[in-house]
Write a protein that holds these residues in place. Structure first.
Motif, PDB file in Angstrom:
ATOM      1  N   LYS A 100       0.867  -1.206  -0.454  1.00  0.00           N
ATOM      2  CA  LYS A 100       0.346  -0.314   0.005  1.00  0.00           C
ATOM      3  C   LYS A 100       0.562   1.276  -0.259  1.00  0.00           C
ATOM      4  N   GLY A 101       0.469   2.570  -0.926  1.00  0.00           N
ATOM      5  CA  GLY A 101       1.516   3.691  -0.623  1.00  0.00           C
ATOM      6  C   GLY A 101       2.087   3.238  -2.293  1.00  0.00           C
ATOM      7  N   PHE A 102       2.126   2.628  -2.935  1.00  0.00           N
ATOM      8  CA  PHE A 102       3.548   1.990  -3.396  1.00  0.00           C
ATOM      9  C   PHE A 102       2.401   1.861  -4.636  1.00  0.00           C
ATOM     10  N   PHE A 103       3.606   1.711  -5.802  1.00  0.00           N
ATOM     11  CA  PHE A 103       3.783   0.836  -7.056  1.00  0.00           C
ATOM     12  C   PHE A 103       4.303  -0.063  -7.947  1.00  0.00           C
ATOM     13  N   CYS A 104       4.582  -0.858  -8.547  1.00  0.00           N
ATOM     14  CA  CYS A 104       5.456  -1.462  -8.210  1.00  0.00           C
ATOM     15  C   CYS A 104       5.119  -1.639 -10.358  1.00  0.00           C
ATOM     16  N   GLU A 105       6.017  -1.280 -11.180  1.00  0.00           N
ATOM     17  CA  GLU A 105       5.829  -2.117 -12.942  1.00  0.00           C
ATOM     18  C   GLU A 105       5.923  -3.246 -13.007  1.00  0.00           C
ATOM     19  N   SER A 106       5.692  -3.415 -14.196  1.00  0.00           N
ATOM     20  CA  SER A 106       6.850  -4.909 -15.011  1.00  0.00           C
ATOM     21  C   SER A 106       8.196  -5.081 -13.951  1.00  0.00           C
ATOM     22  N   GLY A 107       8.958  -6.220 -13.747  1.00  0.00           N
ATOM     23  CA  GLY A 107       9.867  -6.653 -13.721  1.00  0.00           C
ATOM     24  C   GLY A 107      10.416  -5.706 -11.732  1.00  0.00           C
ATOM     25  N   ALA A 108       9.508  -5.349 -11.450  1.00  0.00           N
ATOM     26  CA  ALA A 108       9.585  -5.118  -9.569  1.00  0.00           C
ATOM     27  C   ALA A 108      10.334  -6.128  -8.917  1.00  0.00           C
ATOM     28  N   ILE A 109      11.462  -5.571  -7.924  1.00  0.00           N
ATOM     29  CA  ILE A 109      11.963  -6.811  -7.715  1.00  0.00           C
ATOM     30  C   ILE A 109      11.978  -6.101  -5.612  1.00  0.00           C
ATOM     31  N   ASP A 110      10.746  -5.517  -5.443  1.00  0.00           N
ATOM     32  CA  ASP A 110      10.623  -5.135  -3.722  1.00  0.00           C
ATOM     33  C   ASP A 110       9.403  -4.921  -3.897  1.00  0.00           C
ATOM     34  N   PRO A 111       8.772  -4.311  -2.900  1.00  0.00           N
ATOM     35  CA  PRO A 111       7.638  -3.847  -2.456  1.00  0.00           C
ATOM     36  C   PRO A 111       6.813  -2.490  -2.642  1.00  0.00           C
ATOM     37  N   THR A 112       8.119  -2.061  -2.152  1.00  0.00           N
ATOM     38  CA  THR A 112       8.584  -0.839  -1.756  1.00  0.00           C
ATOM     39  C   THR A 112       9.612  -0.090  -2.561  1.00  0.00           C
ATOM     40  N   PRO A 113       8.951  -0.289  -3.705  1.00  0.00           N
ATOM     41  CA  PRO A 113      10.439   0.747  -4.386  1.00  0.00           C
ATOM     42  C   PRO A 113      11.301   2.219  -4.493  1.00  0.00           C
ATOM     43  N   GLU A 114      11.423   2.778  -4.554  1.00  0.00           N
ATOM     44  CA  GLU A 114      12.029   3.482  -4.472  1.00  0.00           C
ATOM     45  C   GLU A 114      11.208   4.953  -5.031  1.00  0.00           C
ATOM     46  N   PHE A 115      11.740   5.986  -4.263  1.00  0.00           N
ATOM     47  CA  PHE A 115      11.824   7.290  -5.490  1.00  0.00           C
ATOM     48  C   PHE A 115      11.737   6.945  -6.924  1.00  0.00           C
ATOM     49  N   GLY A 116      11.898   7.319  -7.885  1.00  0.00           N
ATOM     50  CA  GLY A 116      12.645   7.515  -8.884  1.00  0.00           C
ATOM     51  C   GLY A 116      12.835   6.010  -9.825  1.00  0.00           C
ATOM     52  N   SER A 117      12.781   5.130  -8.769  1.00  0.00           N
ATOM     53  CA  SER A 117      12.727   3.720  -9.739  1.00  0.00           C
ATOM     54  C   SER A 117      12.171   4.001 -10.858  1.00  0.00           C
TER      55      SER A 117
END
Length: 103
Positions: free
Chosen positions: A37-54
């Motif tokens: 929650k509070g994040f979005f994951c695009e194709s190929g994400a490796i973490d449930p909480t990607p860093e800003f600018g990833s």
């Protein structure tokens, strides 16, 4: 590789982790789980909480939030409710502040 999975035995090529999900380790037959929650994951994400600018997603920006698991893009971050101000934190959590009208 990390960020991918395959559910076909003997297949030499893996698929990118599906949008809204993340693939944290190698050798997966399914994605590890849903984006937090509070994040979005695009194709190929490796973490449930990607860093800003990833390139694999990130937290919802200030004035927006996502209360759902598995958001696939920044477009799924909702505007802050009327009468409140939303502020993102580094952990992706959002604080809601009631706006008080000054007379």
């Amino acid at each position: 590789p990390i960020g991918t999975f395959t559910n076909v035995t003997g297949q030499s090529e893996c698929e990118q982790c599906s949008p809204g999900m993340y693939c944290a380790t190698e050798g997966l037959v399914a994605p590890t789980g849903l984006c937090a929650k509070g994040f979005f994951c695009e194709s190929g994400a490796i973490d449930p909480t990607p860093e800003f600018g990833s390139s694999m997603g990130g937290p919802c920006r200030n004035s927006t939030f996502s209360a759902k698991l598995g958001a696939e893009s920044e477009a799924e971050c909702d505007s802050c409710p009327e009468g409140f101000a939303c502020q993102a934190t580094l952990s992706g959590l959002h604080f809601f502040h009631l706006l008080v009208n000054e007379v």
